[in-house]
Structures are given as C-alpha cells and as structure tokens.
Write a protein that holds these residues in place. Structure first.
Motif, PDB file in Angstrom:
ATOM      1  N   TYR A 171       0.841  -1.187   0.000  1.00  0.00           N
ATOM      2  CA  TYR A 171       0.000   0.000   0.000  1.00  0.00           C
ATOM      3  C   TYR A 171       0.881   1.243   0.000  1.00  0.00           C
ATOM      4  O   TYR A 171       1.931   1.273   0.638  1.00  0.00           O
ATOM      5  CB  TYR A 171      -0.914   0.017   1.231  1.00  0.00           C
ATOM      6  CG  TYR A 171      -1.916  -1.103   1.235  1.00  0.00           C
ATOM      7  CD1 TYR A 171      -3.035  -1.067   0.416  1.00  0.00           C
ATOM      8  CD2 TYR A 171      -1.735  -2.215   2.064  1.00  0.00           C
ATOM      9  CE1 TYR A 171      -3.965  -2.107   0.413  1.00  0.00           C
ATOM     10  CE2 TYR A 171      -2.653  -3.255   2.077  1.00  0.00           C
ATOM     11  CZ  TYR A 171      -3.756  -3.195   1.240  1.00  0.00           C
ATOM     12  OH  TYR A 171      -4.662  -4.221   1.236  1.00  0.00           O
ATOM     13  N   VAL A 172       0.437   2.259  -0.720  1.00  0.00           N
ATOM     14  CA  VAL A 172       1.164   3.532  -0.757  1.00  0.00           C
ATOM     15  C   VAL A 172       0.251   4.595  -0.153  1.00  0.00           C
ATOM     16  O   VAL A 172      -0.625   5.146  -0.819  1.00  0.00           O
ATOM     17  CB  VAL A 172       1.550   3.912  -2.205  1.00  0.00           C
ATOM     18  CG1 VAL A 172       2.360   5.206  -2.191  1.00  0.00           C
ATOM     19  CG2 VAL A 172       2.341   2.788  -2.862  1.00  0.00           C
ATOM     20  N   GLY A 173       0.444   4.876   1.129  1.00  0.00           N
ATOM     21  CA  GLY A 173      -0.409   5.846   1.809  1.00  0.00           C
ATOM     22  C   GLY A 173       0.143   7.252   1.802  1.00  0.00           C
ATOM     23  O   GLY A 173      -0.612   8.223   1.905  1.00  0.00           O
ATOM     24  N   LEU A 174       1.460   7.372   1.682  1.00  0.00           N
ATOM     25  CA  LEU A 174       2.092   8.693   1.703  1.00  0.00           C
ATOM     26  C   LEU A 174       2.102   9.254   0.286  1.00  0.00           C
ATOM     27  O   LEU A 174       2.775   8.720  -0.597  1.00  0.00           O
ATOM     28  CB  LEU A 174       3.524   8.591   2.243  1.00  0.00           C
ATOM     29  CG  LEU A 174       4.263   9.915   2.450  1.00  0.00           C
ATOM     30  CD1 LEU A 174       3.652  10.693   3.619  1.00  0.00           C
ATOM     31  CD2 LEU A 174       5.749   9.669   2.707  1.00  0.00           C
ATOM     32  N   ARG A 175       1.371  10.321   0.074  1.00  0.00           N
ATOM     33  CA  ARG A 175       1.240  10.887  -1.264  1.00  0.00           C
ATOM     34  C   ARG A 175       1.877  12.272  -1.323  1.00  0.00           C
ATOM     35  O   ARG A 175       1.753  13.064  -0.389  1.00  0.00           O
ATOM     36  CB  ARG A 175      -0.237  11.022  -1.659  1.00  0.00           C
ATOM     37  CG  ARG A 175      -1.097   9.832  -1.327  1.00  0.00           C
ATOM     38  CD  ARG A 175      -0.632   8.571  -2.010  1.00  0.00           C
ATOM     39  NE  ARG A 175      -0.756   8.636  -3.454  1.00  0.00           N
ATOM     40  CZ  ARG A 175      -0.450   7.636  -4.274  1.00  0.00           C
ATOM     41  NH1 ARG A 175       0.011   6.499  -3.792  1.00  0.00           N
ATOM     42  NH2 ARG A 175      -0.613   7.773  -5.575  1.00  0.00           N
ATOM     43  N   PRO A 176       2.550  12.616  -2.427  1.00  0.00           N
ATOM     44  CA  PRO A 176       3.092  13.972  -2.570  1.00  0.00           C
ATOM     45  C   PRO A 176       1.975  14.986  -2.760  1.00  0.00           C
ATOM     46  O   PRO A 176       0.865  14.646  -3.173  1.00  0.00           O
ATOM     47  CB  PRO A 176       3.964  13.872  -3.820  1.00  0.00           C
ATOM     48  CG  PRO A 176       3.413  12.714  -4.584  1.00  0.00           C
ATOM     49  CD  PRO A 176       2.849  11.767  -3.590  1.00  0.00           C
ATOM     50  N   VAL A 177       2.274  16.237  -2.451  1.00  0.00           N
ATOM     51  CA  VAL A 177       1.307  17.312  -2.654  1.00  0.00           C
ATOM     52  C   VAL A 177       1.073  17.535  -4.138  1.00  0.00           C
ATOM     53  O   VAL A 177      -0.067  17.714  -4.590  1.00  0.00           O
ATOM     54  CB  VAL A 177       1.799  18.615  -1.983  1.00  0.00           C
ATOM     55  CG1 VAL A 177       0.893  19.793  -2.331  1.00  0.00           C
ATOM     56  CG2 VAL A 177       1.869  18.433  -0.468  1.00  0.00           C
TER      57      VAL A 177
END
Length: 295
Positions: A171-177
């Motif tokens: 899972y990729v929970g950290l997203r760039p702005v």
C-alpha cells in the motif's frame, strides 16, 4: 526567466547555522528558487577528473566539505513559503529507489508542494564504489528508479520487479502534494542522457554552455519528446551557473542574460566557489538579480 540561487552547502559555506537565514533572506530578496547539489566523497587519488580539471587539481577543492543535500533542502523548506526547492543534481543511482521515493515525497509535503527533483548519474566512479553500486550500469539504474518513482507517486498499491530492485506489492499511503509527484528533471550531456530527458522527464538540469552547444543538446531532447508522443514545448530547462572566484555582478548578469536570450525557463547561480562567505554570496546574488530586473 526564473532566477534561483544555491543554498550554503559545501566548502566554506557549509555551516548549519547559515541555511535557514540564507533561505529566508533569498526568498525576501525575490529569488524564485533555492538549489542543492550532491557529492558523497572527495578521494585523495580520484578515479576520474571533474570536467575541465587537471590531475593536479582534480575537482573543486570546496568539494572536500559537503553537507547532505536533502537535509539542507528540508531546513530551507521550513524557513520559506514561496520559493521552489530543487536538486541539481541528486545522484539517484546511489540511493535505493523505495527510500528515495519516501524522502522526496516527505520533502514535497513539508514544503507544501514546492519540490523540483533534479536527478543525475554523476561522473566519479569512486562514489559508486563507496555505496556498492555499479558505475557501468548507472543509466539503467536511473531508468529503473524513474519507474519506481512514477509507480509510487501514482498508484494506490505498487510492486516492482526489475534487474536491480524488487519491491513486494504494498500500500502507498504517503502521497506527494504535487499531483503525480514532484517534477523530475534529468541531468547529463550525452545523446543518451538528452534522449532520456525528452522521453521521461519534465525537463533538463544543465549548466551554462556556449549558445550553439546549448541549442544542440536541447534539440536532441525535443526530438526525443516528439518521437515519444510528448509535447516538446512542455519541457523546461533549469540551468546552473558556477561563476569563477572574483566574478563581478555585472559579469554574472551578462551570462544569465545570454541564457535568458536562449529561451531558457530557469537559471540559478552557485556562488560557493566564487566568494567565501554565505552572506557575501547572498549580497552578490541580490546585485545580480537587481541587474537582471533592470534589463
């Protein structure tokens, strides 16, 4: 043309107490961007010479002291609100792509979406030896890193199976702005490097060159973009200028006017080899900025 300046990071400018005040003052002076570079070590007997140098002077002596680029950029991000924050260049093949993606994503978030990720492959084999990376495969490693960054920045779950790295589906929970991630610019001067710029990047992080050389390299990138079905007019250039010691504001501004006349979108000055003090660099840079504003 947007104008930037390099942050105090190496040589006599490598002072942790200077980073935040320099960044704040540069933003207040009207600079559009702040930049860092990437060097990991300076060998006593280097395997390769820095471009334009000799065996008696194999690289700029200031490189013997070099602070971590992303730490410096994070301090600058916390001290500013408007300026773009760029790397020119981060030597991507030194870093595991999963960890690089996490760091760049975090920096984009703490800066409020102001990161420009300029990536390169370096020139010094000793630096690859020191991080146990294959210098001969640095271009292939960069391509694979670009695949990983794109996937992590755009997919909800991501996995990767490549010749150099394997990442289990996660899972990729950290997203760039910034949507789809920070703009990725690529460095280099070979036909292969400029073709990669056109096929895969938001643009090129280069250095000041004679107009004919600049135009020739850029034509390769534009042709590659068109061949890949991309809009060549969407590509941008962020050009570094390294003035020699003692260069005047008028001389530096003259070079940057030439870059502007070539249609370049952004240029920044690295004054850490020109003057010895961060304060003097900012003062000189502000004079250059004022001259450019006048015409």
């Amino acid at each position: 043309m947007h104008i930037g300046i390099a942050l105090p990071q190496y040589g006599t400018h490598a002072r942790e107490e200077s980073i935040a005040p320099f960044a704040r003052d540069a933003e207040a002076a009207g600079f559009d961007s702040l930049w860092v570079g990437d060097r990991s070590l300076t060998p006593v007997a280097p395997s390769d010479l820095y471009p334009g140098h000799t065996p008696d002077n194999p690289y700029p002596p200031e490189y013997k002291t070099f602070m971590d680029p992303l730490t410096v950029l994070t301090v600058a991000a916390a001290a500013t609100t408007r300026v773009r924050l760029g790397t020119s260049t981060l030597n991507a093949p030194w870093y595991p792509p999963l960890l690089l993606a996490r760091t760049l994503t975090t920096l984009d978030r703490v800066s409020g979406g102001r990161l420009d990720a300029g990536l390169g492959i370096g020139w010094l084999r000793d630096e690859y030896t020191a991080v146990n990376a294959d210098f001969g495969k640095r271009g292939a490693r960069l391509d694979e890193i670009l695949d990983v960054l794109e996937g992590i920045w755009t997919e909800e779950t991501f996995e990767h199976e490549g010749p150099h790295w394997r990442i289990p589906r996660s899972y990729v929970g950290l997203r760039p702005v910034q949507q789809a991630g920070p703009p990725v610019y690529l460095g280099g001067f070979s036909p292969a490097a400029m073709t990669r710029v056109g096929r895969r990047a938001a643009g090129w992080v280069g250095v000041t060159l004679p107009p004919e050389a600049l135009a020739g390299l850029w034509s390769v990138a534009r042709a590659a973009a068109e061949a890949a079905g991309r809009d060549p007019d969407a590509l941008r250039r962020e050009i570094r200028h390294n003035p020699k010691p003692g260069a005047s504001a008028e001389e530096i501004a003259g070079v940057l006017r030439g870059v502007r006349g070539a249609g370049v979108e952004g240029c920044f000055v690295d004054l850490q080899q020109c003057v010895r003090e961060p304060g003097a660099a900012l003062e000189l840079g502000a004079r250059v900025l004022d001259l450019l504003r006048r015409g």
